[in-house]
Scaffold this motif. Structure first.
Motif, PDB file in Angstrom:
ATOM      1  N   ARG A   1       0.541 -31.675 -53.154  1.00  0.00           N
ATOM      2  CA  ARG A   1       0.162 -32.969 -53.714  1.00  0.00           C
ATOM      3  C   ARG A   1       1.405 -33.830 -53.877  1.00  0.00           C
ATOM      4  O   ARG A   1       2.412 -33.379 -54.409  1.00  0.00           O
TER       5      ARG A   1
ATOM      6  N   TYR B   1       2.689 -37.975 -54.818  1.00  0.00           N
ATOM      7  CA  TYR B   1       2.359 -39.299 -55.329  1.00  0.00           C
ATOM      8  C   TYR B   1       3.590 -40.195 -55.245  1.00  0.00           C
ATOM      9  O   TYR B   1       4.719 -39.726 -55.414  1.00  0.00           O
TER      10      TYR B   1
ATOM     11  N   ASP C   1      -1.419 -30.964 -60.467  1.00  0.00           N
ATOM     12  CA  ASP C   1      -1.007 -32.329 -60.175  1.00  0.00           C
ATOM     13  C   ASP C   1       0.422 -32.562 -60.663  1.00  0.00           C
ATOM     14  O   ASP C   1       0.706 -32.399 -61.855  1.00  0.00           O
TER      15      ASP C   1
END
Length: 125
Positions: free
Chosen positions: A57, A59, A104
């Protein structure tokens, strides 16, 4: 303890590229989410990018999306930030940081336990 050392900063013209590296030592690097933050003069430290402990993940801050790429190599205990199409507003001290969070990867600096000393990136217009 995790020790982090950034490198790769420098002076570049607008539109150019730089690749930042962060070398980690100490506790098992692969157990940590890794993030990049930056702080410009007179401004607060801000989130740039983060990658989960297994790299699945990722971002980015809206301001760098499409221009910056974060990656990690757990075998080398390293995390990277490829910065393309640099702008003068990207000028800042860039820091890598490690967070024990699983899942996350966090965007809040308060969730990062370990920080490097920073590397200066200056983009001239």
């Amino acid at each position: 303890q995790v020790q982090l050392v950034e490198s790769g900063g420098g002076l570049v013209q607008a539109g150019g590229s730089l690749r930042l590296s962060c070398a980690a030592s100490g506790r098992t690097f692969s157990n940590y989410a890794m993030g990049w933050f930056r702080q410009a003069p007179g401004k607060e430290r801000e989130f740039v990018a983060t990658i989960a402990w297994r790299g699945g993940r990722i971002y980015y801050a809206d301001s760098v999306k499409g221009r910056f790429t974060i990656s990690r190599d757990n075998a080398k205990n390293a995390v990277y930030l490829q910065m393309n199409t640099l702008k003068p507003e990207d000028t800042a001290v860039y820091y890598c940081a490690a967070s024990p969070r699983i899942g996350d990867p966090p965007q809040a600096s308060s969730e990062y336990n370990y920080w490097g000393q920073g590397t200066q990136v200056t983009v001239s217009s």
